[in-house]
Design an enzyme around this catalytic site. Structure first.
Site, mmCIF file in Angstrom:
data_model
loop_
_atom_site.group_PDB
_atom_site.id
_atom_site.type_symbol
_atom_site.label_atom_id
_atom_site.label_comp_id
_atom_site.label_asym_id
_atom_site.label_seq_id
_atom_site.Cartn_x
_atom_site.Cartn_y
_atom_site.Cartn_z
ATOM 1 N N HIS A 1 -2.783 8.292 6.482
ATOM 2 C CA HIS A 1 -2.943 7.117 5.616
ATOM 3 C C HIS A 1 -4.415 6.751 5.602
ATOM 4 O O HIS A 1 -4.991 6.533 4.538
ATOM 5 C CB HIS A 1 -2.073 5.972 6.143
ATOM 6 C CG HIS A 1 -2.135 4.746 5.296
ATOM 7 N ND1 HIS A 1 -1.700 4.722 3.986
ATOM 8 C CD2 HIS A 1 -2.579 3.489 5.572
ATOM 9 C CE1 HIS A 1 -1.876 3.507 3.497
ATOM 10 N NE2 HIS A 1 -2.408 2.738 4.437
ATOM 11 N N HIS B 1 -9.150 3.580 -1.292
ATOM 12 C CA HIS B 1 -7.739 3.248 -1.063
ATOM 13 C C HIS B 1 -7.125 2.783 -2.382
ATOM 14 O O HIS B 1 -7.391 1.675 -2.846
ATOM 15 C CB HIS B 1 -7.653 2.154 0.001
ATOM 16 C CG HIS B 1 -6.249 1.816 0.417
ATOM 17 N ND1 HIS B 1 -5.134 2.436 -0.112
ATOM 18 C CD2 HIS B 1 -5.775 0.916 1.319
ATOM 19 C CE1 HIS B 1 -4.045 1.927 0.438
ATOM 20 N NE2 HIS B 1 -4.412 1.005 1.310
ATOM 21 N N HIS C 1 -34.475 -8.915 -44.429
ATOM 22 C CA HIS C 1 -33.609 -7.741 -44.614
ATOM 23 C C HIS C 1 -32.256 -8.262 -45.084
ATOM 24 O O HIS C 1 -31.293 -8.335 -44.347
ATOM 25 C CB HIS C 1 -33.495 -6.995 -43.277
ATOM 26 C CG HIS C 1 -32.597 -5.784 -43.309
ATOM 27 N ND1 HIS C 1 -31.272 -5.841 -42.966
ATOM 28 C CD2 HIS C 1 -32.850 -4.488 -43.633
ATOM 29 C CE1 HIS C 1 -30.724 -4.648 -43.065
ATOM 30 N NE2 HIS C 1 -31.679 -3.804 -43.472
ATOM 31 N N ASP D 1 -39.163 -0.494 -39.667
ATOM 32 C CA ASP D 1 -38.377 -0.325 -40.896
ATOM 33 C C ASP D 1 -39.167 0.421 -41.954
ATOM 34 O O ASP D 1 -38.647 1.300 -42.650
ATOM 35 C CB ASP D 1 -37.944 -1.697 -41.418
ATOM 36 C CG ASP D 1 -36.443 -1.787 -41.605
ATOM 37 O OD1 ASP D 1 -35.925 -1.097 -42.500
ATOM 38 O OD2 ASP D 1 -35.779 -2.517 -40.851
ATOM 39 N N CYS E 1 0.806 -1.227 0.000
ATOM 40 C CA CYS E 1 0.000 0.000 0.000
ATOM 41 C C CYS E 1 0.835 1.273 0.000
ATOM 42 O O CYS E 1 0.331 2.342 -0.320
ATOM 43 C CB CYS E 1 -0.928 0.029 1.211
ATOM 44 S SG CYS E 1 -1.866 -1.485 1.433
#
EC number: 2.3.1.-
Length: 1792
Positions: A717, A761, A1366, A1556, A581
């Site tokens: 921290h 963190h 189509h 369509d 860390c």
């Protein structure tokens, strides 16, 4: 012989005279070895003063180097210690040779002296030099020669060795400046090749000074040697003399005259220039070298220094006076060593001396002469000598090294950048979220992993996370790959942490004003990178799914900082550090340590964290690290139960504070100290320890020298764990807010905070995130609110926080800079592995501006690596100007030019105010698309053309003289040369002392003209503009000859001044004239017939100058005017190039022949006299100058010849060097097209305005302008602005983690679950089932949020029939209307599930983006699954998001191929909003009706419309054919539509064929209109902005659709339109922003092929068939292995694998002949035809990107390769082989 008898009274008190001799020569030992041993001894514990001297000497030399103009400063390599420069052979032979050798001699002699005097055996040496009573005369004297005598002055003024360090580095500074000054002056006398070892001094033996002087006087009188160039006697001894002068004249002297040649002589190693020259230097020169020394007043001469000229001690009352006297002597006085010997002997005779001890640095001839003379003169006088170098040869005791403190300098942070959660893509956005007190946690986004399958709050399922939350960067895959020279493939496979590291590094450097090698601290060899990183998620999960080429370099941590170093060419170290860390802050501390140790001068550092691996979530949950509640870290909350994971990337730039101040950087914060320790006594490795943390704070505060109570802010921290928060609070309060002992006063509040409460963190990035937060606090003067306490404060915290003056800010709190005390903060970063890192941060110093910038106009530059980014950069700058209208224009220009990288797409503007600048930038923004980038072949060649006489005002006021120290020093040096030649000073003619019409004698005018041009040319060179060819017009030729190395500046000034004096004395001013005529030579001859005149100049096709007597010119002007030619009489006193100059020609030629030296040109010279280019030394001589005075200046022929011989061409950039641009007009007239031309000065215009405009032109032409040099005179008054950063041309490069293998990993835990899932798959989650939404496979609802996942099989008969209804390219394609029905179905289902009471749902389908067509496979027996996921975080927000994915038969889900968003709305509101538009649309429909009636518009019947539609693109099934009639004109049409009754065929919410029918009019226009090139192209839609219907679409009902398609500005191949759907003249529906993109018809097979067909598979093997609606973006080249398809082709055709017998040629400038019968030849012909190129364009070095072969063209050519050549390749072929040569080689290797 004198017999020495010690005085009787002295017998009991023996007295010793100590003489220290400092030589002007290095000892014969190897210098590098001596200095290396000196450096080694300096590390010993007994030599701390020596160590300090070497350290200070290094610092001072770096500072002096930084003050040099850039072309000189860059000659000095980066050095850690001045002692290492002894081995830099090239440096010690170059232009700085004398300066560097002077410094090394100082370092050697003073270092050896200090070391000798510090030695235990000889420690009393320095003390013995000085009398205990300062009033008593010392029994010591200092002597030396050259630089040696300067070194002796440091000893003279130092009463202790510590003083010797201070005085010594001042002497070193003066020695360096002396070398530079002498070299500059000598350069004007003769421009010598520094590496040629031509000596400026010869010693002649057996010759007296009188003999030498008489010979020199006679010879130089006969040769008429200019006074400044004369050889002179510089040193005298009993047996020899030393003569000095310009090297070429010395060589001629010893070659041509027996009186010198026949004697014994030798050249001395004097290569840096002239010294001891009273005719060259003056007192002010010595003052200029010494300047104002920085020594305190107590430094005064104590030990006498003997003059090398008089032999007597210098009489000075201060160190500064002594330094000046010594430098004056070195510059102007003869060396008479015999006088020194005599002076020492006299001192011996006058004092009670029993013996003499001479201290030397190795034995040398002058010291030996001194010893011998004393011994000979005084018998019985003991004389001994000690070698001060002997001690350095002793062994060093390596056990007693004492390296000294490395913590002396503070560290400045000068740049920062970040990518943080919550959309914080820069530091400003990061501050905004901090100031707003936001907690930016959210559910784990889908691009990381499927949170639902990988999350189990119960913790029962193996390998799952207990939490579904974190804080994340938005789209971490966004990246500008071409900018960083990465291919898309490499970018995709490179960890986003590495990518964001290099991006933020660039931005931080950009904000820091970084420019490589601008200063010593930015030397590329002295820059390193340090990054903290604690995970490899992307490599382990994302790229690990399919390991490929870049798995290692793209994923291994070391490559992150390594890639930054490689890209920026940093040669310093690169580190990737993992301390869990605390990785980023511990790494930053390590970087600070490297700065403190002197390992580097600039650091890029930071931390990286991007979360993609579910394992880490699971592991941290099982280790009880993570919170289970949905929030960022609950720091200091009583319910804190762990931390919230977060992404984060941050980069900062750091330097030592003194370097940052010297570099004029913005100082964001200062680090006085940082340290790391370990919680060794903690109860477990992951548990914190307050005691160790407190120890660390005390250590770091002591190191910083700061009282802990003066700290006003601590950044915790603060992860939000019970143990961590309590331990940290205890340690902080114990040290920074104690309750016992000394406590904080009321004026010493301590605020605390923790950024993890906002953004979670960031693990490896946590430290740099906290650091950037505090830097922003310093910048903004505020402390943001703490948001970690969600309920109540941790009960374990002190209850007496008020008494401790300890505060948690719950709202934004002021933290402003005050004059009373500094703001000081502490930043903590702890490691789960036990490490603790603490960094102290304080505000930067307040810096005052020194002076002002008087320039009235400035140049502003903007650049980028792509046109898209250039537009973005311009837009950002324009926005900045709109917000900052009062910005300093000088600061802005400085920041944009001297403090930025410059890329190949460039614009420049010159302006005086923000309004003007903004308008220019807006104008340039509009023209970006038509701009050409800089050529990739490098900067164009530069030619200098020097203006002739008559262009300037009679008197000038040169602003450059007033404000440029370099230009001023050049002019003043040249003016002094002129005065040394006997000419009057010309400075009053250029410094504005007189009005511009004040006339001067020709000698002043012409010498001024030449000197200004020489100085101006040199000024251009300091700006990085160096000529490759020169030309001079008339008088301008003299300056051209100087720059080309033919004449020295001294000789040129002598010739110009002498010629002017001859004109004044032998010619009468005003009797002749010069006349410019706007006509050609032939036209003039035809017009004036037989009238007499001289042809003076032929400047251009229509630019001619005549000369002659006044009467002749007036007579000639009459017929010329009658013919209509423009005639202008020039205002000059003499008519050059005419008979008026005849009286001076013989004398001038003789003077030139005898007085000056002509050298071979170092540059081609375009000669207007000869009408050609001159390369040789024979053409340029005294006769040439005679002819140039009288003959015709044929400038036109010279330019034509220069073009014919290819010395110049259309790309050559011309800079006119002179008082007003005249020649550039002639040059433009001589070239077609006209080249880029730039003037230096312009009459009536401020010099800076002209230069700014010219530099802008040169910059955009591609020349490397040294902007730092341009701004150098004013830099102390300028400030670096925090301007917008680079506008990236980003694309999302991301490899998605697929499936759930991170959970299973071969374990058996999930076997049962898989069986359950299979059973569940058989049983749908919901009863909802339609043709398009066949099965709900997952649904989750929680409150107002929900998720629904449906899966359908395209092979289901009804759905397959809908797709086949189509057809495109004979394939069934899922139309957008099918996607629409899916969304209407799922959208309504999701809405009613969450709001059960809802009756009618009206959905607006927005932002539909289809990136790849869904094409039905040909094998109907195998399922073809696709999946659509609908999610909403809050249904009450009225929106849901949809994602489409293909699903393989093994369950693998591919990347999304379509997305959209549904916005739920109100149909009545839609109707009312459309109502005002109805009459406008109806008006257009009526216009189309009228046009149709007039035969202008086309009318199509139902059958004709769909026949044309089918022929051109889409074959519709009958149920889709709703348009009954169409009227169309170009790209505008309306259609009458009737929706068909269809029985059976499936169940739908809104049948696709209804949608369509009312919407595909837009597609009809794009694919049928006669305004489209339908034969060669087709158009498809990638989506729309909005589709909504306020009423249902009902079969049998009649509708009318209208649309007009319009090309977009950004891309003319993309069209947009709004489809309006009417029912009974009411707009009831609309498809807004429907988009169509045009593609070459040849790509139909590539885009629309059944996925299981052979052609589709071949495309997939070749790299993918490309998306249906978008194509890959261009990217930089890579060199991958041979494509798989090629391998297959070679196996099928063995003969094709034979490599070509002749390898492909290297890149050439001309296109090689194309063999049209070869495969490569056919391929190149095909490429030329498709791209519209000429064969001549196909040179091997031509890049496809520069030839216009973009991504789309690449696909077309790839298709042509397949069809015509039988070669199947990927569309990325031209990325893999980016040039013609590379492709040719590949084709010849595999297909020849």
């Amino acid at each position: 012989m004198v017999t020495y008898t010690p005085p009787a009274e002295a017998q009991d008190l023996p007295t010793k005279l100590k003489v220290l001799y400092f030589s002007n020569e290095f000892p014969t030992d190897d210098l590098s070895t001596l200095l290396r041993r000196l450096h080694s001894h300096s590390k010993h514990s007994s030599h701390p003063i020596l160590a300090r001297f070497l350290s200070e000497a290094t610092r001072v030399l770096r500072n002096e180097v930084s003050q040099l103009r850039m072309e000189l400063g860059q000659l000095v390599p980066a050095f850690e210690s001045v002692t290492t420069l002894a081995g830099e052979t090239k440096l010690r032979k170059g232009p700085l040779a004398q300066s560097i050798d002077g410094v090394l001699l100082c370092v050697l002699q003073l270092g050896m002296y200090i070391g000798y005097a510090s030695h235990p055996l000889w420690f009393f040496l320095h003390c013995e030099l000085y009398p205990e009573d300062q009033a008593t005369e010392t029994n010591s004297v200092l002597t030396g020669l050259g630089v040696g005598i300067l070194v002796s002055t440091a000893v003279s003024v130092s009463t202790s060795l510590d003083d010797a360090v201070t005085a010594g580095v001042e002497v070193l500074r003066i020695a360096f400046r002396l070398g530079v000054f002498v070299a500059n002056v000598s350069h004007n006398l003769e421009d010598v090749d520094a590496e040629a070892s031509d000596s400026w001094a010869y010693v002649v033996h057996g010759m007296t000074v009188d003999e030498a002087q008489k010979e020199l006087d006679d010879i130089q009188a006969k040769e008429r040697t200019p006074s400044a160039s004369k050889i002179f006697v510089s040193a005298i001894s009993e047996t020899s003399v030393t003569v000095s002068g310009p090297p070429s004249r010395l060589k001629a002297l010893f070659r041509n005259y027996a009186s010198f040649r026949d004697r014994k002589f030798a050249h001395l190693p004097v290569y840096g220039g002239l010294c001891h020259a009273a005719h060259i230097y003056a007192r002010e020169d010595a003052q200029a070298v010494v300047r104002a020394p920085s020594l305190p007043a107590r430094y005064k001469p104590v030990v006498p220094v003997m003059s090398t000229s008089s032999g007597q001690p210098f009489l000075a009352s201060s160190a500064a006076e002594l330094f000046e006297q010594v430098i004056f002597e070195v510059l102007t006085k003869q060396i008479v060593w015999d006088n020194v010997i005599r002076g020492v002997a006299e001192r011996v005779a006058k004092t009670d001396v029993h013996d003499v001890n001479i201290k030397v640095f190795r034995h040398s001839l002058p010291a030996q002469q001194l010893s011998t003379a004393l011994t000979s003169a005084m018998t019985d006088l003991p004389v001994d000598a000690d070698d001060l170098l002997a001690w350095v040869g002793t062994d060093v005791d390596h056990g007693q090294y004492s390296p000294g403190s490395s913590m002396q300098s503070k560290i400045a942070i000068v740049g920062m950048s970040c990518r943080m959660p919550g959309g914080a893509t820069d530091t400003e956005k990061f501050w905004d979220l901090l100031e707003a007190g936001l907690d930016v946690h959210r559910r784990i986004p889908a691009d990381r992993f499927d949170v639902d399958s990988h999350h189990d709050p119960t913790g029962k399922r193996m390998n799952t996370s207990h939490t579904a939350y974190g804080c994340f960067i938005d789209e971490p895959g966004l990246f500008d790959a071409p900018f960083f020279n990465m291919s898309p493939r490499e970018a995709e496979q490179t960890d986003p942490m590495q990518r964001l590291a290099i991006v933020t590094a660039y931005e931080a450097l950009e904000r820091a004003g970084y420019v490589a090698n601008r200063t010593p601290a930015t030397n590329l060899n002295r820059i390193g990178t340090w990054y903290g990183q604690a995970s490899d998620d992307y490599r382990e999960v994302n790229t690990g799914q399919e390991i490929s080429t870049y798995f290692i370099p793209g994923g291994c941590r070391a490559f992150g900082p390594g890639r930054i170093n490689y890209f920026f060419k940093f040669a310093g170290p690169s580190f990737n550090c993992d301390t869990a860390c605390s990785s980023s802050l511990a790494t930053i501390q390590a970087a600070c340590t490297a700065l403190w140790a002197g390992d580097v001068d600039t650091v890029v550092a930071g931390g990286l964290n991007v979360l993609t691996n579910s394992d880490a979530f699971a592991g941290l949950c099982n280790g009880h690290f993570l919170t289970k509640t949905p929030n960022a870290c609950k720091t200091w909350d009583c319910t804190a139960d762990g931390y919230c994971r977060a992404d984060g990337v941050g980069s900062i730039v750091m330097k030592r504070l003194d370097d940052a101040l010297a570099d004029n950087d913005n100082i964001l914060g200062v680090i006085p100290a940082a340290a790391t320790n370990h919680s060794a006594n903690a109860v477990s490795i992951t548990h914190p320890h307050a005691g160790h943390q407190s120890d660390l704070y005390r250590q770091v505060m002591a190191r910083a020298g700061i009282d802990p109570l003066d700290v006003s802010y601590v950044e915790f921290h603060g992860t939000g764990t019970q143990a961590g928060d309590a331990e940290e609070m205890e340690s902080i309060t114990n040290v920074f807010a104690p309750i016992k002992g000394k406590r904080r006063t009321s004026k010493q509040p301590l605020h605390i905070g923790a950024v993890k409460a906002n953004v979670g963190h960031g693990e490896a990035a946590a430290g740099v995130t906290a650091l950037i937060k505090v830097l922003l606090m310093l910048q903004k003067g505020a402390i943001p609110p703490h948001v970690g306490i969600k309920t109540s404060i941790n009960p374990g915290f002190p209850k007496d926080m008020e008494r401790r003056n300890l505060h948690i800010p719950f709202e934004t709190t002021a933290w402003s800079r005050t004059s009373e005390k500094k703001r000081i903060a502490v930043v903590n970063n702890f490691s789960a592995a036990g490490g603790n890192t603490t960094l102290v941060l304080e505000e930067g110093p307040v810096r005052d501006r020194l002076g002002s910038d008087p320039r009235p106009s400035h140049v502003f530059t903007v650049s980028a690596k792509s046109k898209i980014s250039l537009k973005g950069n311009l837009q950002r700058l324009i926005a900045y100007l709109e917000k900052n209208e009062d910005v300093s224009m000088a600061d802005l220009a400085y920041s944009l030019t001297a403090r930025r990288y410059h890329h190949n797409h460039r614009v420049a503007a010159t302006a005086t105010d923000t309004s003007s600048l903004k308008q220019q930038l807006i104008s340039k923004l509009d023209g970006v698309d038509s701009m050409k980038p800089m050529p990739t072949t490098g900067a164009p060649p530069v030619a200098f053309v020097f203006t002739g006489q008559g262009a300037a005002d009679k008197s000038m006021n040169l602003q450059l003289y007033h404000h440029s120290p370099f230009f001023r020093s050049q002019l003043e040096s040249l003016d002094r040369l002129g005065q040394q030649h006997g000419f009057p000073s010309f400075l009053p003619a250029v410094d504005g002392s007189y009005p511009k019409d004040h006339a001067w004698p020709p000698v002043i005018t012409q010498v001024a003209h030449t000197s200004v041009e020489i100085a101006l040319a040199r000024y251009w060179e300091t700006l990085g503009i160096k000529p490759e060819v020169v030309a001079g017009h008339s008088l301008g030729e003299y300056a051209a000859f100087v720059i080309a190395g033919v004449l020295s500046a001294s000789d040129a000034i002598f010739l110009v001044g002498s010629r002017a004096q001859m004109l004044e004395s032998l010619c009468t001013a005003g009797t002749h004239k010069m006349m410019a005529v706007k006509a050609s030579r032939c036209e003039i001859e035809d017009a004036i017939k037989d009238l007499p005149y001289d042809l003076a100049c032929v400047n251009g096709p229509k630019e001619t100058v005549l000369s002659g007597t006044t009467e002749q010119m007036e007579a000639v002007s009459v017929p010329l005017k009658e013919k209509g030619y423009r005639v202008i009489f020039l205002d000059v006193p003499f008519a050059f190039h005419s008979a008026q100059t005849d009286p001076i020609l013989d004398l001038f030629e003789e003077t030139a022949r005898k007085s000056v030296i002509f050298r071979p040109p170092t540059l081609p010279i375009v000669s207007p006299l000869l009408g050609r280019v001159v390369f040789d030394e024979k053409s340029l001589n005294a006769e040439y100058l005679r002819r140039a005075t009288r003959g015709t200046v044929d400038f036109l022929s010279a330019m034509q010849n220069a073009q014919e011989t290819s010395i110049v061409d259309k790309d050559t950039v011309w800079v006119e060097v002179g008082p007003h641009p005249v020649c550039v007009a002639f040059i433009k007239a001589s070239f077609d097209p006209a080249p880029v031309t730039v003037g230096s000065f312009r009459r009536g215009e401020d010099n800076w305005t002209t230069l700014a405009a010219g530099l802008g032109q040169l910059h955009t032409a591609g020349l490397p302008v040294r902007w730092g040099e341009f701004h150098r005179p004013f830099e102390a008054s300028l400030r670096l602005l925090d301007l917008p950063t680079y506008s990236w041309n980003e694309k999302n490069y991301w490899i998605q983690y697929r499936g759930d293998w991170a959970l299973t990993k071969g374990n058996t835990f999930y076997d049962a679950e898989k069986g359950i899932n299979r059973q569940a798959a058989a049983a749908p989650v919901s009863s909802l089932s339609t043709t398009t939404v066949q099965q709900i496979i997952e649904e989750n609802f929680s409150g107002s949020s929900g998720k629904v996942v449906m899966q359908s099989d395209l092979m289901q008969p009804d759905l397959l029939a809908a797709a086949h209804g189509h057809k495109m390219n004979n394939c069934g394609v899922v139309t957008s209307s099918i996607h629409g029905d899916i969304v209407y179905t799922l959208g309504e289902y999701l809405y009613k599930k969450l709001i059960p009471m809802a009756k009618t749902v009206h959905a607006n389908i927005t932002d539909l983006k289809v990136t790849k067509g869904l094409v039905a496979q040909s094998n109907t027996k195998v399922p073809q699954y696709f999946r659509v996921t609908a999610t909403t975080a809050d249904i009450h927000a009225g929106a849901a998001d949809f994602v489409w994915e293909n699903v393989a038969n093994d369950g693998t889900v591919s990347e999304p191929f379509a997305t959209c968003r549904v916005v739920y709305g109100d149909a009545d509101h839609w109707l009312s909003s459309w109502s005002p538009l109805a009459h406008l649309v109806q008006g257009r429909i009526e216009t189309l009706e009228r046009l149709a009636a007039e035969g202008i518009a086309n009318r199509f019947s139902h059958k004709m419309a769909y026949t044309l539609f089918g022929n051109n693109l889409v074959e519709y099934a009958d149920k889709y054919r709703g348009m009954q009639a169409v009227v169309m004109h170009e790209f505008e049409a309306f259609a009458d539509v009737t929706l068909k009754h269809v029985s059976g065929g499936g169940s739908y919410t809104v049948p696709p064929y209804f949608i369509d029918s009312v919407a595909h009019l837009a597609g009809f226009i794009m694919n049928v209109s006669d305004a489209s090139d339908t034969a060669n192209t087709f158009c498809v839609t990638p989506g729309w902005d909005s589709m909504r219907f306020a009423r249902p679409l009902v079969p049998g009902q009649r509708y009318r659709s209208y649309v007009k398609m319009i090309p977009t500005d950004d891309d003319p191949s993309v069209y947009l339109g709004d489809v309006y759907v009417f029912q009974d003249k009411v707009i009831m529906g609309m498809v807004g922003g429907i988009q169509f993109r045009r593609y070459p018809r040849i790509l139909m097979n590539r885009f629309f092929a059944a996925p299981d067909s052979s052609i589709a598979k071949s495309y997939a093997a070749a790299g993918g068939a490309g998306p249906a609606v978008s194509a890959p973006a261009p990217a930089p080249p890579v060199s991958p292995p041979k494509p798989a398809v090629v391998e297959a082709a070679l196996q099928a055709n063995p003969s094709a694998s034979t490599p070509a017998s002749t390898p492909a040629p290297a890149a050439v400038t001309a296109a090689p002949a194309v063999n049209s019968d070869s495969t490569s030849g056919k391929a190149l012909v095909l490429i030329a035809n498709e791209a519209g190129l000429e064969q001549s364009d196909l040179t091997d070095d031509a890049a496809f990107a520069n030839l216009g072969v973009d991504s789309l063209m690449s696909l077309v050519i790839a298709e042509k390769f397949r069809e015509e050549l039988g070669i199947v390749v990927a569309g990325s072929l031209f990325l893999e082989y980016p040039t013609i040569g590379a492709l040719r080689s590949w084709l010849e290797e595999y297909y020849s």
